[in-house]
Design a protein around this motif. Structure first.
Motif, mmCIF file in Angstrom:
data_model
loop_
_atom_site.group_PDB
_atom_site.id
_atom_site.type_symbol
_atom_site.label_atom_id
_atom_site.label_comp_id
_atom_site.label_asym_id
_atom_site.label_seq_id
_atom_site.Cartn_x
_atom_site.Cartn_y
_atom_site.Cartn_z
ATOM 1 N N GLY A 235 2.248 -3.061 0.894
ATOM 2 C CA GLY A 235 1.508 -3.067 -0.366
ATOM 3 C C GLY A 235 1.791 -1.894 -1.279
ATOM 4 O O GLY A 235 1.114 -1.721 -2.298
ATOM 5 N N LYS A 236 2.792 -1.094 -0.910
ATOM 6 C CA LYS A 236 3.093 0.093 -1.732
ATOM 7 C C LYS A 236 4.599 0.227 -1.928
ATOM 8 O O LYS A 236 5.370 -0.343 -1.160
ATOM 9 N N ALA A 237 4.990 1.030 -2.909
ATOM 10 C CA ALA A 237 6.407 1.386 -3.023
ATOM 11 C C ALA A 237 6.725 2.374 -1.910
ATOM 12 O O ALA A 237 5.893 3.213 -1.563
ATOM 13 N N VAL A 238 7.915 2.253 -1.342
ATOM 14 C CA VAL A 238 8.315 3.189 -0.286
ATOM 15 C C VAL A 238 8.494 4.579 -0.896
ATOM 16 O O VAL A 238 8.174 5.595 -0.285
ATOM 17 N N LYS A 239 8.975 4.610 -2.115
ATOM 18 C CA LYS A 239 9.274 5.871 -2.789
ATOM 19 C C LYS A 239 9.365 5.548 -4.278
ATOM 20 O O LYS A 239 9.714 4.438 -4.645
ATOM 21 N N GLY A 240 9.057 6.497 -5.115
ATOM 22 C CA GLY A 240 9.284 6.300 -6.541
ATOM 23 C C GLY A 240 8.144 5.594 -7.247
ATOM 24 O O GLY A 240 7.109 5.285 -6.641
ATOM 25 N N LEU A 249 1.713 -1.517 -16.219
ATOM 26 C CA LEU A 249 2.103 -2.693 -17.011
ATOM 27 C C LEU A 249 1.085 -3.832 -16.843
ATOM 28 O O LEU A 249 1.296 -4.939 -17.326
ATOM 29 N N GLY A 250 -0.010 -3.546 -16.134
ATOM 30 C CA GLY A 250 -1.083 -4.530 -15.993
ATOM 31 C C GLY A 250 -0.815 -5.559 -14.911
ATOM 32 O O GLY A 250 -1.419 -6.639 -14.922
ATOM 33 N N LEU A 251 0.086 -5.236 -13.995
ATOM 34 C CA LEU A 251 0.434 -6.192 -12.938
ATOM 35 C C LEU A 251 -0.234 -5.796 -11.636
ATOM 36 O O LEU A 251 -0.450 -4.609 -11.376
ATOM 37 N N GLN A 252 -0.515 -6.802 -10.815
ATOM 38 C CA GLN A 252 -0.973 -6.531 -9.453
ATOM 39 C C GLN A 252 0.181 -5.971 -8.640
ATOM 40 O O GLN A 252 1.312 -6.460 -8.791
ATOM 41 N N VAL A 253 -0.088 -4.985 -7.827
ATOM 42 C CA VAL A 253 0.981 -4.436 -6.977
ATOM 43 C C VAL A 253 1.094 -5.339 -5.751
ATOM 44 O O VAL A 253 0.443 -5.130 -4.731
ATOM 45 N N SER A 254 1.882 -6.395 -5.886
ATOM 46 C CA SER A 254 1.967 -7.406 -4.822
ATOM 47 C C SER A 254 3.342 -8.063 -4.843
ATOM 48 O O SER A 254 4.041 -8.033 -5.864
ATOM 49 N N LEU A 270 12.516 -12.061 0.384
ATOM 50 C CA LEU A 270 12.168 -11.476 1.683
ATOM 51 C C LEU A 270 11.061 -10.451 1.469
ATOM 52 O O LEU A 270 11.189 -9.555 0.620
ATOM 53 N N VAL A 271 9.990 -10.590 2.248
ATOM 54 C CA VAL A 271 8.848 -9.680 2.125
ATOM 55 C C VAL A 271 8.444 -9.192 3.510
ATOM 56 O O VAL A 271 8.743 -9.851 4.510
ATOM 57 N N ASP A 272 7.747 -8.073 3.562
ATOM 58 C CA ASP A 272 7.372 -7.512 4.867
ATOM 59 C C ASP A 272 6.125 -8.183 5.437
ATOM 60 O O ASP A 272 5.877 -8.095 6.634
ATOM 61 N N ALA A 273 5.328 -8.827 4.573
ATOM 62 C CA ALA A 273 4.105 -9.483 5.051
ATOM 63 C C ALA A 273 3.725 -10.571 4.055
ATOM 64 O O ALA A 273 3.990 -10.436 2.860
#
Ligand code: GDP
Length: 311
Positions: A235-240, A249-254, A270-273
């Motif tokens: 659910g997060k950026a690995v870095k950056g 930008l008003g988007l869900q972090v998903s 491809l997603v981790d979950a």
């Protein structure tokens, strides 16, 4: 000569380079081309700097610094110290080893080489066998609108450490830049095995390339499977700044937001979950696999998963 069964990977810098390295380790060199974002490129201290190309170059050459996460391993900083002592501009760190890359690139460009030629020469000198290509030989400059006004990309990213609140993005010069021929050929290239969108920042690293004339349409028409890896893990950026930027930008972090961003372009994501509502009618096929790449094995495993997803 057209090579059949080729994979074309699209990458930004450090995040993309991880999967690019994995692909380079599981494919023969003639089966992989990597096209890299140049929207972050800029002139600094008289030098032509291509941060994303260099991140991929150093990763493939086995020269990247794993701990710092950018630049070359074994780097020293005498040049920066001397520059600082002279009162020079020191907000963009240029290591002594890294500096040689920029000086040599700048020399080659001044002698009339294209960025594609200069990149090929640097890659060859460092023993990189896969083809590394800038997205364009023409200048494209990412600029960001923020609550502190409009900023050139490196001023936002490095000098201001992505702290200003982002309200918009522009890719100056993109509408007149000629894309790498390999990108335009995507629309009718029946020899391709797959196109891979590495887990780079979709807005900062992949969009500049999609803004080049004809590239979006070529990718949408691509007869080969287009496989993307989400840059979000747990659910997060690995870095950056990917997650911060998405929120601003008003988007869900998903992963769903990533899927929507690439709608019409990507066949598999491809997603981790898994997430509720991630599989959408008309959306990409979702494949759940571990996508965090800490080790070399992780990079190879994810590269294999990408190729399997494409087959
Ligand atoms: P930059 O140009 O150097 O900022 O690098 P990129 O745009 O290529 O990559 C930045 C993105 O890579 C960020 O959104 C990170 O979340 C993502 N990233 C970094 N490492 C990993 C990883 O191991 N797995 C995945 N899935 N994403 C990663």
């Amino acid at each position: 000569m057209r090579r059949t069964g080729r994979v074309l990977a699209i990458s930004g810098g450090v995040g993309g380079a991880k999967l690019a390295l994995g692909l380079a380790r599981v494919l023969p060199p003639e089966a992989l081309d990597i096209v890299v974002n140049t929207g972050d490129d800029f002139r600094h201290l008289g030098l032509a700097i291509s941060p994303d190309l260099d991140s991929v170059l150093y990763a493939l050459a086995g020269l990247a610094d794993g701990e710092r996460g950018w630049g070359r391993a074994g780097e020293t900083w005498q040049f920066m110290a001397a520059l600082r002592a002279l009162g020079g501009e020191d907000w963009f760190a240029l290591g002594d080893l890294d500096l040689a890359t920029h000086v040599e690139r700048t020399r080659r460009l001044a002698a009339g080489e294209t960025l594609t030629q200069a990149t090929a020469a640097l890659a060859q000198a460092l023993g990189v066998q896969v083809r590394l290509l800038p997205m364009s030989d023409d200048p494209v400059a990412t600029v960001v609108d923020t609550d502190e006004g409009r900023l050139a990309f490196q001023h936002y990213f490095v000098r201001r450490r992505c702290e200003p609140r982002l309200t918009g993005l522009h890719f100056e010069g993109a509408q007149h830049a000629r894309p790498a021929p390999e990108l335009l050929a995507l629309g009718q290239d029946a020899s391709l095995r797959a196109v891979v969108l590495c887990p780079s920042n979709p807005w900062l690293s992949v969009d500049p390339l999609l803004a080049l004339p004809g590239v979006r349409a070529a990718l949408a028409a691509c007869p080969a499977p287009v496989v993307a890896v989400s840059p979000l893990v747990a659910g997060k950026a690995v870095k950056g700044p990917t997650a911060k930027l998405m929120a601003e930008l008003g988007l869900q972090v998903s992963h769903r937001s990533i899927a929507q961003h690439y709608a019409g372009l990507v066949d598999v994501l491809l997603v981790d979950a898994d997430e509720p509502g991630l599989a959408m009618p008309g959306g990409p096929r979702i494949v759940v696999v571990p996508t965090l790449m800490n080790t070399l094995d992780d990079r190879e495993r994810l590269a294999q998963a990408v190729l399997e997803a494409a087959s």
